[in-house]
Design an enzyme around this catalytic site. Structure first.
Site, PDB file in Angstrom:
ATOM      1  N   ASP A 194      -2.198  -6.762  -4.857  1.00 19.23           N
ATOM      2  CA  ASP A 194      -2.361  -7.452  -5.797  1.00 19.23           C
ATOM      3  C   ASP A 194      -1.064  -8.177  -7.156  1.00 19.23           C
ATOM      4  O   ASP A 194      -0.918  -8.448  -7.994  1.00 19.23           O
ATOM      5  CB  ASP A 194      -2.983  -6.728  -7.081  1.00 19.23           C
ATOM      6  CG  ASP A 194      -1.846  -5.226  -7.448  1.00 19.23           C
ATOM      7  OD1 ASP A 194      -0.436  -5.119  -6.472  1.00 19.23           O
ATOM      8  OD2 ASP A 194      -1.549  -4.092  -8.371  1.00 19.23           O
ATOM      9  N   GLU A 277      10.674   2.776  -2.635  1.00 20.96           N
ATOM     10  CA  GLU A 277      11.788   1.590  -2.263  1.00 20.96           C
ATOM     11  C   GLU A 277      13.209   1.955  -2.079  1.00 20.96           C
ATOM     12  O   GLU A 277      14.319   2.004  -1.199  1.00 20.96           O
ATOM     13  CB  GLU A 277      11.660   0.350  -3.990  1.00 20.96           C
ATOM     14  CG  GLU A 277      10.634   0.214  -3.538  1.00 20.96           C
ATOM     15  CD  GLU A 277      10.075   0.521  -4.532  1.00 20.96           C
ATOM     16  OE1 GLU A 277       9.420   1.809  -4.971  1.00 20.96           O
ATOM     17  OE2 GLU A 277       8.982   0.784  -5.439  1.00 20.96           O
TER      18      GLU A 277
END
Ligand SMILES: *[C@@H]1O[C@H](CO)[C@@H](O)[C@H](O)[C@H]1NC(C)=O
Ligand SMILES: *[C@@H]1O[C@H](CO)[C@@H](O)[C@H](O)[C@H]1NC(C)=O
Ligand SMILES: *[C@@H]1O[C@H](CO)[C@@H](O)[C@H](O)[C@H]1NC(C)=O
Length: 369
Positions: A194, A277
């Site tokens: 996206d 992350e």
């Protein structure tokens, strides 16, 4: 095209042994971090280090299932960006990893992304679907670029957790694929289905030596997440959700050289929403002074977390004296965001801006005297 099944049982046994070993080491060195790259010297990072230690530990025990549905190493394009494909043969390959999952927008998003990637030379698209089988209507083959379509369902235990760690099984499967195929040259980049990618991003990340970083637009309350750069070096992070993360960055905000990655065989990603992350970058022992800044010292936005939804442009409260050009990249970045109507800056109103370092927010005066 090939079909094969990558089993999990051996990984599970090995995982258990490794976990036990880690536990013993951890027991003996009580209070000492054993994960490379986690600073022992600073107190505010210690709690977070412990959590990440726990996460990475836990990760070893997960039974990952992955199945390569189809793949092709052939690039059927004759021309890319007005030049013959072969002109690009000397460029390192970018392994572009896209986690995806079945939903209404899945196909349109993948079409849009696939058609972006058709303009990128020397690319291998790893599309990892959070699904128990091969969704053949994904049809990744039709873009003419080298690709691997993986089925990598999230382990059932995590489906019920809220927020659920979406995309983790997929990215772990891609990391496994890179290891199993012995890919030690090229660049790894995590690009969600996206997001919007400026073609210039690919030129920027392609010469990453270890880890490069750059701003991502439309992230969080500031509508941007970026390293703070001073004299070409990263000095902190501008992200509205520090959350004790040593590396408060978005998944799309960094690229990793595969040779560097291969030197860190323990590289992994935990099933912990929001901390993927941070834990991944810790697992490859990243150090602040090693980060290569891209996108013109982090003043340009070459990747956007678009999503299929509409949000209002935020007002960010940040003293204009900190936006002077010679201080850091933030001034240029904010002028760019302002001119595009993405976010607005104010000296007195809006969401208070903060910069974090080593997982802790510090006053602006800490960075700019
Ligand atoms: C990887 O993890 C194992 C066990 O957790 C540890 O013994 C080893 O030193 C680690 N390797 C590297 C390169 O960090
Ligand atoms: C992993 O596999 C083992 C053996 O097949 C099983 O006992 C265990 O419950 C599985 N763990 C998860 C988290 O699914
Ligand atoms: C980034 O900043 C450093 C230090 O000011 C400078 O030497 C370098 O040329 C800059 N890089 C780019 C791409 O502008």
């Amino acid at each position: 095209m090939r079909n094969y099944f990558l089993g999990a049982r051996n990984t599970w046994t090995l995982g258990l042994l490794i976990s036990l070993a880690v536990l013993c080491i951890f027991w003996i060195s009580t209070g000492n971090s054993v994960i490379g790259g986690v600073s022992k010297s600073n107190d505010d990072g210690a709690g977070a280090s412990h959590n990440v230690m726990h996460m990475l530990n836990e990760v070893q025990r997960i039974n990952d299932t992955m199945f390569v549905c189809s793949e092709s190493f052939e690039d059927t394009r004759a021309y890319i960006q007005n030049r013959p494909k072969d002109d690009y043969n000397d460029l390192p390959i970018i392994y572009f990893v896209t986690p995806t999952y079945p939903r209404r927008e899945q196909i349109p998003e993948l079409i849009r992304l696939g058609q972006t990637l058709m303009h990128v030379p020397q690319i291998h698209w790893i599309v990892a679907d959070d699904y128990d089988g091969c969704n053949n209507f994904l049809d990744v083959n039709r873009f003419g670029i080298p690709y691997t379509h993986i089925a990598s369902p999230m382990p059932d235990a995590y489906r019920s957790i809220s927020p659920s760690p979406r995309g983790v099984a997929n990215r772990r499967a891609a990391l496994n694929w890179l290891r199993q195929n012995n890919k030690k040259t090229g660049i790894l980049y995590f690009g969600d289905d996206d997001n919007t990618f400026d073609l210039r991003l690919f030129n920027e990340i392609r010469d990453t030596k270890k880890v490069s970083m750059f701003p991502v637009g439309l992230i969080g309350l500031y509508a941007v997440s970026s390293p703070v750069v001073k004299n070409g070096k990263v000095i902190g992070f501008f992200d509205s959700w520090p959350a004790k993360r040593k590396w408060p960055v978005d998944m799309a905000g960094f690229a990793v050289n595969l040779e560097y990655l291969s030197q860190h065989p323990n590289a992994t990603m935990p099933y912990r929403a929001g901390y993927e992350e941070d834990a991944f970058l810790r697992s490859i022992s990243l150090r602040m002074n090693e980060i290569e800044t891209k996108a013109n010292n982090c003043t340009e936005i070459l990747v956007w977390h678009t999503q299929t939804q509409k949000s209002k442009a935020p007002m960010v409260r940040i003293d204009s004296q900190y936006l002077e050009s010679e201080k850091s990249n933030l001034g240029a970045l904010f002028r760019e965001l302002e001119s595009m109507g993405v976010s607005h800056q104010s000296d007195s109103a809006g969401i208070k801006a903060q910069i974090s370092k080593d997982g802790k927010s510090k006053p602006f005066t800490f960075f700019f005297r």
